[in-house]
Design a protein around this motif. Structure first.
Motif, PDB file in Angstrom:
ATOM      1  N   HIS A  81       5.760  -0.307  -0.967  1.00  0.00           N
ATOM      2  CA  HIS A  81       5.904   0.693   0.097  1.00  0.00           C
ATOM      3  C   HIS A  81       7.327   0.718   0.645  1.00  0.00           C
ATOM      4  O   HIS A  81       7.800   1.745   1.121  1.00  0.00           O
ATOM      5  N   ARG A  84       9.404   2.763  -1.621  1.00  0.00           N
ATOM      6  CA  ARG A  84       9.039   4.146  -1.399  1.00  0.00           C
ATOM      7  C   ARG A  84       9.677   4.683  -0.103  1.00  0.00           C
ATOM      8  O   ARG A  84      10.144   5.820  -0.043  1.00  0.00           O
ATOM      9  N   TRP A 100       5.469   4.617   4.749  1.00  0.00           N
ATOM     10  CA  TRP A 100       4.616   3.552   5.227  1.00  0.00           C
ATOM     11  C   TRP A 100       5.429   2.280   5.399  1.00  0.00           C
ATOM     12  O   TRP A 100       6.373   2.027   4.651  1.00  0.00           O
ATOM     13  N   PRO A 190       1.820   1.500   9.654  1.00  0.00           N
ATOM     14  CA  PRO A 190       0.399   1.522   9.256  1.00  0.00           C
ATOM     15  C   PRO A 190      -0.016   0.300   8.439  1.00  0.00           C
ATOM     16  O   PRO A 190      -1.188  -0.047   8.441  1.00  0.00           O
TER      17      PRO A 190
ATOM     18  N   HIS B  10      -8.997  -3.943  -0.318  1.00  0.00           N
ATOM     19  CA  HIS B  10      -8.685  -4.144   1.094  1.00  0.00           C
ATOM     20  C   HIS B  10      -9.466  -3.179   1.967  1.00  0.00           C
ATOM     21  O   HIS B  10      -8.953  -2.686   2.953  1.00  0.00           O
ATOM     22  N   ALA B  15      -5.663  -1.329   8.561  1.00  0.00           N
ATOM     23  CA  ALA B  15      -4.720  -0.242   8.311  1.00  0.00           C
ATOM     24  C   ALA B  15      -5.303   0.783   7.354  1.00  0.00           C
ATOM     25  O   ALA B  15      -4.938   1.951   7.398  1.00  0.00           O
ATOM     26  N   ARG B  18      -6.886   3.894   8.916  1.00  0.00           N
ATOM     27  CA  ARG B  18      -6.066   4.772   9.732  1.00  0.00           C
ATOM     28  C   ARG B  18      -4.881   5.365   8.984  1.00  0.00           C
ATOM     29  O   ARG B  18      -4.368   6.399   9.376  1.00  0.00           O
ATOM     30  N   ALA B  19      -4.462   4.688   7.930  1.00  0.00           N
ATOM     31  CA  ALA B  19      -3.279   5.177   7.235  1.00  0.00           C
ATOM     32  C   ALA B  19      -3.562   6.555   6.658  1.00  0.00           C
ATOM     33  O   ALA B  19      -4.683   6.839   6.252  1.00  0.00           O
ATOM     34  N   PRO B  20      -2.565   7.418   6.654  1.00  0.00           N
ATOM     35  CA  PRO B  20      -2.771   8.764   6.141  1.00  0.00           C
ATOM     36  C   PRO B  20      -3.267   8.713   4.700  1.00  0.00           C
ATOM     37  O   PRO B  20      -2.780   7.920   3.902  1.00  0.00           O
ATOM     38  N   ASP B  22      -3.394   9.590   1.099  1.00  0.00           N
ATOM     39  CA  ASP B  22      -2.394  10.139   0.182  1.00  0.00           C
ATOM     40  C   ASP B  22      -2.623   9.463  -1.159  1.00  0.00           C
ATOM     41  O   ASP B  22      -2.550   8.250  -1.274  1.00  0.00           O
ATOM     42  N   ARG B  24      -0.821   9.223  -3.586  1.00  0.00           N
ATOM     43  CA  ARG B  24       0.327   8.494  -4.079  1.00  0.00           C
ATOM     44  C   ARG B  24       0.723   7.357  -3.122  1.00  0.00           C
ATOM     45  O   ARG B  24       1.816   6.838  -3.185  1.00  0.00           O
ATOM     46  N   GLY B  25      -0.195   7.035  -2.210  1.00  0.00           N
ATOM     47  CA  GLY B  25       0.085   6.000  -1.214  1.00  0.00           C
ATOM     48  C   GLY B  25       0.399   4.678  -1.885  1.00  0.00           C
ATOM     49  O   GLY B  25      -0.052   4.403  -2.991  1.00  0.00           O
ATOM     50  N   PRO B  26       1.195   3.877  -1.237  1.00  0.00           N
ATOM     51  CA  PRO B  26       1.584   2.609  -1.834  1.00  0.00           C
ATOM     52  C   PRO B  26       0.386   1.675  -1.942  1.00  0.00           C
ATOM     53  O   PRO B  26      -0.528   1.743  -1.139  1.00  0.00           O
ATOM     54  N   ALA B  27       0.420   0.866  -2.946  1.00  0.00           N
ATOM     55  CA  ALA B  27      -0.652  -0.107  -3.124  1.00  0.00           C
ATOM     56  C   ALA B  27      -0.649  -1.069  -1.941  1.00  0.00           C
ATOM     57  O   ALA B  27       0.390  -1.481  -1.472  1.00  0.00           O
ATOM     58  N   ARG B  28      -1.825  -1.369  -1.437  1.00  0.00           N
ATOM     59  CA  ARG B  28      -1.908  -2.344  -0.345  1.00  0.00           C
ATOM     60  C   ARG B  28      -1.525  -3.716  -0.859  1.00  0.00           C
ATOM     61  O   ARG B  28      -1.849  -4.080  -1.986  1.00  0.00           O
ATOM     62  N   GLN B  29      -0.869  -4.438  -0.083  1.00  0.00           N
ATOM     63  CA  GLN B  29      -0.555  -5.796  -0.479  1.00  0.00           C
ATOM     64  C   GLN B  29      -0.324  -6.617   0.767  1.00  0.00           C
ATOM     65  O   GLN B  29       0.095  -6.089   1.779  1.00  0.00           O
TER      66      GLN B  29
END
Lengths: 194, 265
Positions: A81, A84, A100, A190, B10, B15, B18-20, B22, B24-29
């Motif tokens: 992130h 990004r 993010w 977030p 996760h 998070a 609530r996170a938007p 998307d 293409r959202g980043p992978a949670r880590q």
């Protein structure tokens, strides 16, 4: 909700005040109009040298705080992130989804690391200029050169840091009181795992 | 990247809800994972600084040449604020410096002399004037090329006062109330040592030490005391303001203070 402990805030406060004294005294040594206004060159030199040498002290004292050490760990590690976030800034992509961030966004991480390195370079070159008898002449003129130009760069970067803080009252509240509005945290950070 | 987690892993992440949304959202880590880029940035900045010190001499020469040319064509004067931007820098050790003009300025010659004297600005201007064009070199590194200074030879004022045989040195005091300088009598008698009244073919401004300053052409510029008000003949050299703080008394350009600049005279 809690963002910074008392220890973390004091590290920031101590560093900020020393930096203000260091930068203002530097300006009084360097900008002709200010030098003319203030005079007292020997005293200003002392103030500048000591505020500069003491600059890392709040950081070192902060290492005693578990919360501060945890922050350093977060500032050090960059995830997908963060890459990004940085590329969104480069592309001027305004969508929140592209930016993010965890507890610290990638910009704050880059700023922290660069300022840390730059302060160490200023400290090293400054010490060469201070203890002139310990170093050969070429080192002194070369260090003066790096010290001068990096000072100018650092000054501009600090202005950017302050300008961004002025634009975000909630971020300032976090650093002042330790607490932030949860909605702000969800929006700006977030991925911050509380 | 050491670890990557899909969103599903996760689901309990506060998070995540609530996170938007998307695709293409980043992978949670876990936040504390990931590459230690911060440390590399700190070390990289340090390395760049060290490289800057190593590469400083050629870089500085290039920048000085460029900025020197630019400042000649710069009506805003902003280039003067850049490091090595050319021109003089203002140093004063006093809290504030009174202003003296034609009516209030006096220069005294005292100490081991037969005929102590007090000069007004008009009297100094009435003496034969000497014009010298040399580089100015400050001990902190800056240099201003080909700067004309004009004024009365110090030797002339010394001769007029009648130096006694027991005098060996000259002490200079300034109307800023703080600064002082000194020369041996032999140095003071050199023909390139002036009580300067003009610089760059203009009357000396207050900022540059006007209405009169010492000008010691062959020495670092701290010897050229600004706002000169007193010349005192003494039995031995009494170190001046910066000299008490460690600067060399015999401040020949290129041969003192651990520096190797080109001589200015």
């Amino acid at each position: 909700m809690r963002r910074f402990s008392l220890g973390e805030r004091w590290v920031h406060r101590g560093t900020a005040w020393l930096m203000v004294v260091c930068v203002l005294s530097a300006a009084c040594l360097y900008v002709p109009q200010l030098a003319e206004l203030v005079g007292r060159r020997a005293l200003v030199v002392d103030v500048h040298k000591w505020s500069g040498v003491l600059l890392p002290v709040p950081f070192l004292a902060g290492l005693a705080s578990r919360a501060f050490r945890a922050d350093l760990r977060l500032l050090n590690r960059y995830g997908a992130h963060d890459r990004r976030w940085l590329s969104a800034v480069r592309r001027r992509d305004p969508r929140p989804a592209a930016r993010w961030a965890g507890k610290f966004n990638a910009g704050q991480k880059v700023y922290a690391a660069w300022v840390g390195g730059a302060v160490l370079v200023m400290l090293g070159t400054g010490l060469v200029m201070w203890r002139t008898e310990l170093f050969p002449l070429l080192w002194r003129t070369s260090s003066t050169f790096v010290h001068d130009w990096l000072a100018l760069t650092l000054g501009l970067v600090l202005l950017g840091h302050i300008a961004l803080a002025l634009r975000d009252p909630e971020a300032r509240r976090g650093m002042r009181t330790g607490s932030v509005d949860p909605e702000w945290a969800d929006r700006e950070h977030p991925l911050w795992r509380r | 990247m050491t670890t990557e987690h899909g969103d599903a892993a996760h689901a309990g992440d506060p998070a995540a809800g609530r996170a938007p949304a998307d695709d293409r959202g980043p992978a949670r880590q876990p936040e504390a994972d990931g590459a230690p880029v911060g440390r590399r940035l700190v070390l990289g900045t340090l390395a760049l600084g060290a490289l800057g010190v190593a590469a400083a001499p050629p870089l500085q020469r290039g920048l000085e040449a460029f900025l020197g040319a630019a400042s000649d064509k710069d009506p805003t004067g902003l280039t003067q604020l850049l490091p090595n931007g050319g021109g003089f820098r203002y140093y004063s050790v006093a809290a504030s410096v009174p202003r003296k003009d034609t009516s209030s300025y006096r220069l005294t010659v005292t100490g081991l002399v037969d005929r102590p004297a007090t000069y007004t600005l008009a009297e100094l201007r009435a003496q034969p004037q000497t014009r010298l064009v040399r580089d100015v070199q400050c001990v902190t590194g800056w240099r201003v090329p080909d700067t004309p200074f004009e004024g009365v030879r110090l030797a002339r004022l010394l001769d007029a006062a009648g130096v006694r045989p027991d005098a060996r040195a000259v002490r200079f005091t300034c109307f800023d109330g703080t600064y002082s300088e000194s020369l041996t009598l032999q140095q003071a008698r050199r023909s390139d040592v002036l009580v300067a009244l003009r610089m760059q073919d203009k009357d000396l401004s207050h900022t540059h030490g006007g209405p009169a300053r010492l000008y010691v052409a062959p020495m670092y510029f701290y010897k050229s005391a600004k706002w000169l008000s007193g010349i005192e003949l003494t039995a031995r050299v009494e170190p001046g303001y910066w000299e008490l703080k460690g600067y060399d008394v015999d401040a020949w350009v290129g041969r003192s203070n651990g520096r190797s600049d080109d001589p200015t005279a």
